[in-house]
Design a protein around this motif. Sequence first.
Motif, PDB file in Angstrom:
ATOM      1  N   ASP A  55       0.874  -1.313  -0.144  1.00  0.00           N
ATOM      2  CA  ASP A  55      -0.190   0.027  -0.096  1.00  0.00           C
ATOM      3  C   ASP A  55       0.890   1.238  -0.087  1.00  0.00           C
ATOM      4  N   ASP A  56       1.935   1.160   0.403  1.00  0.00           N
ATOM      5  CA  ASP A  56       2.958   2.413   0.639  1.00  0.00           C
ATOM      6  C   ASP A  56       3.550   2.703  -0.812  1.00  0.00           C
ATOM      7  N   LEU A  57       3.424   1.649  -1.820  1.00  0.00           N
ATOM      8  CA  LEU A  57       4.270   1.714  -3.279  1.00  0.00           C
ATOM      9  C   LEU A  57       3.336   1.971  -4.227  1.00  0.00           C
ATOM     10  N   SER A  58       3.853   2.715  -5.296  1.00  0.00           N
ATOM     11  CA  SER A  58       3.249   2.833  -6.543  1.00  0.00           C
ATOM     12  C   SER A  58       4.223   2.749  -7.787  1.00  0.00           C
ATOM     13  N   ILE A  59       3.620   2.296  -8.712  1.00  0.00           N
ATOM     14  CA  ILE A  59       4.411   1.902  -9.900  1.00  0.00           C
ATOM     15  C   ILE A  59       3.910   2.533 -10.981  1.00  0.00           C
ATOM     16  N   THR A  60       4.424   3.504 -11.959  1.00  0.00           N
ATOM     17  CA  THR A  60       3.808   4.085 -13.112  1.00  0.00           C
ATOM     18  C   THR A  60       4.656   3.975 -14.247  1.00  0.00           C
ATOM     19  N   VAL A  61       4.230   3.917 -15.555  1.00  0.00           N
ATOM     20  CA  VAL A  61       4.993   4.099 -16.515  1.00  0.00           C
ATOM     21  C   VAL A  61       4.397   5.224 -17.517  1.00  0.00           C
ATOM     22  N   GLN A  62       5.156   6.408 -17.974  1.00  0.00           N
ATOM     23  CA  GLN A  62       4.431   7.198 -18.743  1.00  0.00           C
ATOM     24  C   GLN A  62       5.614   8.036 -19.535  1.00  0.00           C
ATOM     25  N   ASP A  63       5.462   8.032 -20.688  1.00  0.00           N
ATOM     26  CA  ASP A  63       6.383   8.805 -21.694  1.00  0.00           C
ATOM     27  C   ASP A  63       7.883   7.942 -21.559  1.00  0.00           C
ATOM     28  N   GLY A  64       7.787   6.726 -21.444  1.00  0.00           N
ATOM     29  CA  GLY A  64       9.039   5.931 -21.589  1.00  0.00           C
ATOM     30  C   GLY A  64       9.617   5.963 -20.306  1.00  0.00           C
ATOM     31  N   VAL A  65       9.032   6.362 -19.181  1.00  0.00           N
ATOM     32  CA  VAL A  65       9.841   6.374 -17.948  1.00  0.00           C
ATOM     33  C   VAL A  65       9.022   5.698 -16.819  1.00  0.00           C
ATOM     34  N   LEU A  66       9.780   4.608 -16.166  1.00  0.00           N
ATOM     35  CA  LEU A  66       9.180   3.920 -15.179  1.00  0.00           C
ATOM     36  C   LEU A  66       9.554   4.602 -14.032  1.00  0.00           C
ATOM     37  N   VAL A  67       8.568   4.989 -12.962  1.00  0.00           N
ATOM     38  CA  VAL A  67       8.862   5.495 -11.870  1.00  0.00           C
ATOM     39  C   VAL A  67       8.214   4.765 -10.559  1.00  0.00           C
ATOM     40  N   ILE A  68       9.002   4.388  -9.955  1.00  0.00           N
ATOM     41  CA  ILE A  68       8.835   3.455  -8.455  1.00  0.00           C
ATOM     42  C   ILE A  68       8.864   4.590  -7.312  1.00  0.00           C
ATOM     43  N   ALA A  69       7.724   4.736  -6.808  1.00  0.00           N
ATOM     44  CA  ALA A  69       7.430   5.807  -5.457  1.00  0.00           C
ATOM     45  C   ALA A  69       6.987   5.183  -4.120  1.00  0.00           C
ATOM     46  N   GLY A  70       7.620   5.505  -3.035  1.00  0.00           N
ATOM     47  CA  GLY A  70       7.074   5.038  -1.956  1.00  0.00           C
ATOM     48  C   GLY A  70       6.874   6.152  -0.914  1.00  0.00           C
ATOM     49  N   LYS A  71       5.632   6.166  -0.298  1.00  0.00           N
ATOM     50  CA  LYS A  71       5.289   6.941   0.752  1.00  0.00           C
ATOM     51  C   LYS A  71       5.974   6.664   1.986  1.00  0.00           C
ATOM     52  N   GLY A  72       6.553   7.537   2.564  1.00  0.00           N
ATOM     53  CA  GLY A  72       7.197   7.255   3.843  1.00  0.00           C
ATOM     54  C   GLY A  72       6.281   7.638   5.058  1.00  0.00           C
ATOM     55  N   THR A  73       6.383   7.209   6.243  1.00  0.00           N
ATOM     56  CA  THR A  73       5.505   7.378   7.295  1.00  0.00           C
ATOM     57  C   THR A  73       6.220   8.076   8.268  1.00  0.00           C
ATOM     58  N   GLU A  74       5.532   9.030   8.780  1.00  0.00           N
ATOM     59  CA  GLU A  74       5.955   9.730  10.084  1.00  0.00           C
ATOM     60  C   GLU A  74       5.630   8.813  11.349  1.00  0.00           C
ATOM     61  N   GLU A  75       6.901   8.486  12.128  1.00  0.00           N
ATOM     62  CA  GLU A  75       6.694   7.799  13.498  1.00  0.00           C
ATOM     63  C   GLU A  75       6.312   8.806  14.338  1.00  0.00           C
ATOM     64  N   GLU A  76       5.427   8.306  15.360  1.00  0.00           N
ATOM     65  CA  GLU A  76       5.180   8.850  16.595  1.00  0.00           C
ATOM     66  C   GLU A  76       6.525   9.393  17.381  1.00  0.00           C
ATOM     67  N   THR A  77       6.403  10.413  18.086  1.00  0.00           N
ATOM     68  CA  THR A  77       7.589  10.807  18.785  1.00  0.00           C
ATOM     69  C   THR A  77       8.032   9.782  19.932  1.00  0.00           C
ATOM     70  N   GLU A  78       6.977   9.361  20.537  1.00  0.00           N
ATOM     71  CA  GLU A  78       7.416   8.423  21.651  1.00  0.00           C
ATOM     72  C   GLU A  78       8.005   6.878  21.057  1.00  0.00           C
ATOM     73  N   SER A  79       7.602   6.594  19.910  1.00  0.00           N
ATOM     74  CA  SER A  79       8.245   5.254  19.310  1.00  0.00           C
ATOM     75  C   SER A  79       9.604   5.724  18.756  1.00  0.00           C
ATOM     76  N   THR A  80       9.797   6.787  18.322  1.00  0.00           N
ATOM     77  CA  THR A  80      11.371   7.127  17.707  1.00  0.00           C
ATOM     78  C   THR A  80      12.235   7.229  18.877  1.00  0.00           C
ATOM     79  N   GLU A  81      11.707   7.728  20.168  1.00  0.00           N
ATOM     80  CA  GLU A  81      12.539   7.632  21.559  1.00  0.00           C
ATOM     81  C   GLU A  81      12.967   6.421  22.029  1.00  0.00           C
ATOM     82  N   ARG A  82      12.340   5.301  21.611  1.00  0.00           N
ATOM     83  CA  ARG A  82      12.764   4.102  22.229  1.00  0.00           C
ATOM     84  C   ARG A  82      13.918   3.320  21.387  1.00  0.00           C
ATOM     85  N   PHE A  83      14.175   3.943  20.205  1.00  0.00           N
ATOM     86  CA  PHE A  83      15.309   3.444  19.261  1.00  0.00           C
ATOM     87  C   PHE A  83      16.576   4.168  19.669  1.00  0.00           C
TER      88      PHE A  83
END
Length: 154
Positions: free
Chosen positions: A60-88
Amino acid sequence: MMRTLDLSPLLRSTIGFDNINRMFDQVANAKEAAYPPYDIEKVSEDDYRITVALAGFTEDDLSITVQDGVLVIAGKGTEEETESTERFLYRGIAKRAFERRFKLAETIRVLDAKFENGLLVVNLQREVPEHLKPREIMINSGKKSEKMIEGEAA
């Protein structure tokens, strides 16, 4: 010291590749990030495969498109909650947004894509149309020959 690539010897013996110089300039001046890592394989004479390492992403985070001879692979990043990033203590698995572009030749077609175990695999195939396949050209001798028009001599 900046080096420039002189394509004039190549361009002297080619016809219809007017944009090749522009493509080389784009590649030479590109400051492309190394994220996400990918492989390009030549599987057989006409088959290719692009494999992109996408740990932490889902389909669900990924999209693949082809337009005008260009293959584009894109991914949506996710924002992690502040408390979950503090545990790393260290965070080495990046899940940031990206867009990776691949310029395809006119004869390359995207067959399918599969996402499994954090790897996105895109299969491609070269399809050469009849008008682009090699063909033999008859050489006329220059001698006058009698032409037939609808079964009668001209």
